[in-house]
Structures are given as C-alpha cells and as structure tokens.
Design a protein around this motif. Sequence first.
Motif, PDB file in Angstrom:
ATOM      1  N   LEU A 107       3.227   6.399   4.358  1.00 27.62           N
ATOM      2  CA  LEU A 107       1.986   5.784   4.828  1.00 27.62           C
ATOM      3  C   LEU A 107       2.093   5.681   6.345  1.00 27.62           C
ATOM      4  O   LEU A 107       2.995   5.025   6.865  1.00 27.62           O
ATOM      5  CB  LEU A 107       1.795   4.397   4.227  1.00 27.62           C
ATOM      6  CG  LEU A 107       0.610   3.593   4.775  1.00 27.62           C
ATOM      7  CD1 LEU A 107      -0.716   4.266   4.455  1.00 27.62           C
ATOM      8  CD2 LEU A 107       0.631   2.160   4.241  1.00 27.62           C
ATOM      9  N   ASP A 113      -8.378   1.837  11.744  1.00 25.20           N
ATOM     10  CA  ASP A 113      -8.129   2.635  10.539  1.00 25.20           C
ATOM     11  C   ASP A 113      -9.151   2.255   9.467  1.00 25.20           C
ATOM     12  O   ASP A 113      -9.296   1.074   9.136  1.00 25.20           O
ATOM     13  CB  ASP A 113      -6.707   2.389  10.030  1.00 25.20           C
ATOM     14  CG  ASP A 113      -6.251   3.449   9.048  1.00 25.20           C
ATOM     15  OD1 ASP A 113      -6.902   3.619   8.011  1.00 25.20           O
ATOM     16  OD2 ASP A 113      -5.235   4.121   9.341  1.00 25.20           O
ATOM     17  N   THR A 125       0.833  -1.205   0.000  1.00 26.68           N
ATOM     18  CA  THR A 125       0.000   0.000   0.000  1.00 26.68           C
ATOM     19  C   THR A 125       0.863   1.248   0.000  1.00 26.68           C
ATOM     20  O   THR A 125       0.569   2.229  -0.685  1.00 26.68           O
ATOM     21  CB  THR A 125      -0.934   0.013   1.223  1.00 26.68           C
ATOM     22  OG1 THR A 125      -1.767  -1.146   1.195  1.00 26.68           O
ATOM     23  CG2 THR A 125      -1.801   1.260   1.244  1.00 26.68           C
ATOM     24  N   ARG A 184      -9.136   2.716   6.276  1.00 24.16           N
ATOM     25  CA  ARG A 184      -8.590   2.420   4.952  1.00 24.16           C
ATOM     26  C   ARG A 184      -8.493   0.914   4.734  1.00 24.16           C
ATOM     27  O   ARG A 184      -8.386   0.137   5.687  1.00 24.16           O
ATOM     28  CB  ARG A 184      -7.207   3.072   4.804  1.00 24.16           C
ATOM     29  CG  ARG A 184      -7.256   4.591   4.752  1.00 24.16           C
ATOM     30  CD  ARG A 184      -5.861   5.190   4.800  1.00 24.16           C
ATOM     31  NE  ARG A 184      -5.230   5.008   6.110  1.00 24.16           N
ATOM     32  CZ  ARG A 184      -4.046   5.522   6.452  1.00 24.16           C
ATOM     33  NH1 ARG A 184      -3.374   6.243   5.568  1.00 24.16           N
ATOM     34  NH2 ARG A 184      -3.552   5.326   7.655  1.00 24.16           N
ATOM     35  N   LEU A 192      -6.618  -1.889   4.588  1.00 23.34           N
ATOM     36  CA  LEU A 192      -5.273  -2.316   4.960  1.00 23.34           C
ATOM     37  C   LEU A 192      -5.264  -3.802   5.279  1.00 23.34           C
ATOM     38  O   LEU A 192      -6.315  -4.388   5.579  1.00 23.34           O
ATOM     39  CB  LEU A 192      -4.799  -1.531   6.189  1.00 23.34           C
ATOM     40  CG  LEU A 192      -4.697  -0.006   6.037  1.00 23.34           C
ATOM     41  CD1 LEU A 192      -4.469   0.643   7.406  1.00 23.34           C
ATOM     42  CD2 LEU A 192      -3.588   0.367   5.066  1.00 23.34           C
TER      43      LEU A 192
END
Length: 417
Positions: free
Chosen positions: A335, A343, A327, A345, A347
């Motif tokens: 990042l 989080d 990522t 996002r 991931l």
Amino acid sequence: MRQPPTPLLRPAATARILWRDTFAQLPVRPSGVPVAHAEGLDADRVLIVGNGLAVGWGVRIHDLALTGTLARALSAATGRGSEVHAAADPALVVATAADALGAVDPAAFDAVVLVVGASDAARLLSEGRWTAGLRAAFDTLLAAGAPPVFVLGIPPVSGVPFFGVRPGGALDQWAEHLNSLTAELCRTHPLAPVYVEPSAEVPLDEGGRDPEQGLDRDRYRGPEEYGRVATDLVAAMAPVLDLAAARGDHPASTAQPVERRLAALGSLGLLDTAPEERFDRLVRMAQKVFGTESAAFTLLDRDRQWHKSRVGYDRAEDPIDDSFCATAILDTGPLVVEDALFDPRPLPRTNVRFYVGHPVEAPDGTRVGTICVFDRAPQQVSEVQVSFLRELALGLQDELAGSVASVTAAEELVPVR
C-alpha cells in the motif's frame, strides 16, 4: 507406446518399491521452510503440492530445488516478483492427493502446481485407480475455488536413481500411459487444469554423466534438472499469469477473515512481548532506506494495531480505526500513499501524510501485520524502495517461520508421560 504391462507385474513392482523404501539410502533433501521468492513488485504467488520433484531430492536448500528455480524462472519471464510455496510429502500418492489439497488453501495463491505420479507409475498403479485419484484431486481444487491449476506430467521413472530401473522399460512406458490419461482428464474436467508435458531426460554418456553439464548423475537430481522442469512449467504458466496481472486479477489478493488473523496471531505468541533485535534490525533498515520519521513492524489485533518493533514513534499501539496497516493487509501487495491529504481512497485521516506498508504473513499464509514506513510530510517513492520493503517483509516472514519451527521442534522433544 508399446502394450501396457500385464497386471500380474504389479505385485512385483510394488514389492520392489517397498524393499527400496526399507533398505535404500535416500538422497539429501532441503530442510527449513519450503518457500522461495524472486525480487519484484506485483508478485505472483504459486503453490506446489506433491511428491517427487516437489520434494527437492538431491539438493540441500529450497532455492536450488523446484521452489527456487521456479520462482526465478517465473520472475524472469513476467518481469514481476514471485513467491513459490511447496506443500511436499515424499509419501504422497495420487490416492492421497485430494486429502493433501484439502489441507491447504489454494485460493490464497495465483496458481497451483500438482506434482504426483512417480511412485504410482513405479508401482504400476491401475488405470482406474489413477484416474479416480486424479479426479478426486481436481474435484477438491474446484470446490475450494482454486486459481489456475497446472499438472506436471510424470517424468521417466528411469530418471530417478532410487527406483533402479532401465530406461524405456515397462515402468517408463506405464508413466507415459498414465500421462496420456492425465492429459485427457485435464481436457474434460470442469476445473480445466493445464497439463504440462515433462521434458525428456537428458541422455547419459557411457560414464553415467550428463553430457550437457558434466555432472555425475549418481547424486540424484540437481539444480540444472529442476531448472529444466521450471522452464517447462513457466512456458505454460507465464501467459496465464500475465493475462491475470493485466486485468488486475490476483486471486490471492482477497481479504481474509478477522478470526483467521486472530488465530494466527495467537499461534505466533508475539502480541505484547518485548522488542527483539531480529525484528528491530529490519525495521531500522526500512526507516533508513525511505528516510522517514518512523517505521514499524505492526501486528493487527481485533481492535488495535500493536507495534512489535518501532523506530521514531512513541506509542506502542493505536486504535485500529486509525490504522493504515488495516488497509494494507487487505491485499497481498504494498500500500503506497504518497500524500494522504489528496489521496481519493478511503484512508484514515490522521497526521500521517506519507505511508508505505507491505503485508507480513504467518507461516500458514495469513496476513497478520505489516512492515511500514510513515511520515507527517508527503514524499515520493521509487519502485526500488517499494521492492526493498517487500524483501524486508519476506525477511520478517522467515523469522516468524523459524520461530514456529523451533517451537514445534521443542514440543516434539517433550516426553509423553
């Protein structure tokens, strides 16, 4: 401007430059990788392409040339980091500018600076050839999806000791005329490049010295002159880059094809090699500054992430599906994941809760891996720490560039049979 010089003078002007190319002693120029940077986050990436001022004649290191002075001046103006790369060639002229631009990837940068024309003005290149060459360069940049482009005007030819001409003479007048053509083409071309007028040369005193700096101009250009050019460029560039940063629009921050990364990794020849202290030292510094359980310099292969250097972590590689680094290399900036559990996002879901990684690039600008720190416990991170990680990433890039340069030099020494 007075009447342009007659075309009958062109053969004599060209012969003069060819003679000086053959017999004149060239001044020093920087060696090594032509990259400079200034500290800070959300770094702007700039590419300089050209000759003359882009080469760095008169200084021995890139930090004192236009690359370094522009990086520092830009960072001071924006409050962000900066990274300036140069693709410079002393032999480049406007007729070959399009080819030079076609050999780089301008879309990997936030701005491009084109520096060309001193040699053309010194040869009294015709209006038609100048305009055709410049238009071809602009067309090449437009087709490549270039970011904002800034064109530096030709400084007075008399300011370059190599050419050995008097101030205000025919060659200086012709440089001014070519600049007027450049400014007009910048206004009308669809690329809409920004023309940057060069500062007037500082007049010399009777002893041939710069009265502001007390410096002997016989030594060609120096950092103070590159600094003046950088100031001119930054006045035009900073507002454009500030607006892009405010919109979160970094043209350089785009995903790169996997095949490009794999090709760059192959050229580096680092995968599955033994640990090296030059990399281990930087990884240990990262782990110490963040106080994490683990840190690594990680390279991203097709289906795995492989750790060239690691601290506090047993496995030499992991599946790429479990990779925070995969990522991280999608962008040029860091990042930061303070707590992966909360989080939002997309991931990897592993036992890693805290992760900070910064991309590491091959010499051609391809993002091939990261330097990262990670931990099973969440924690907060400061801007100073993240900025320091960027410095370590740049240190790794210097090591990679040095390795490639050494291999290239060794190959050139092998005799042809």
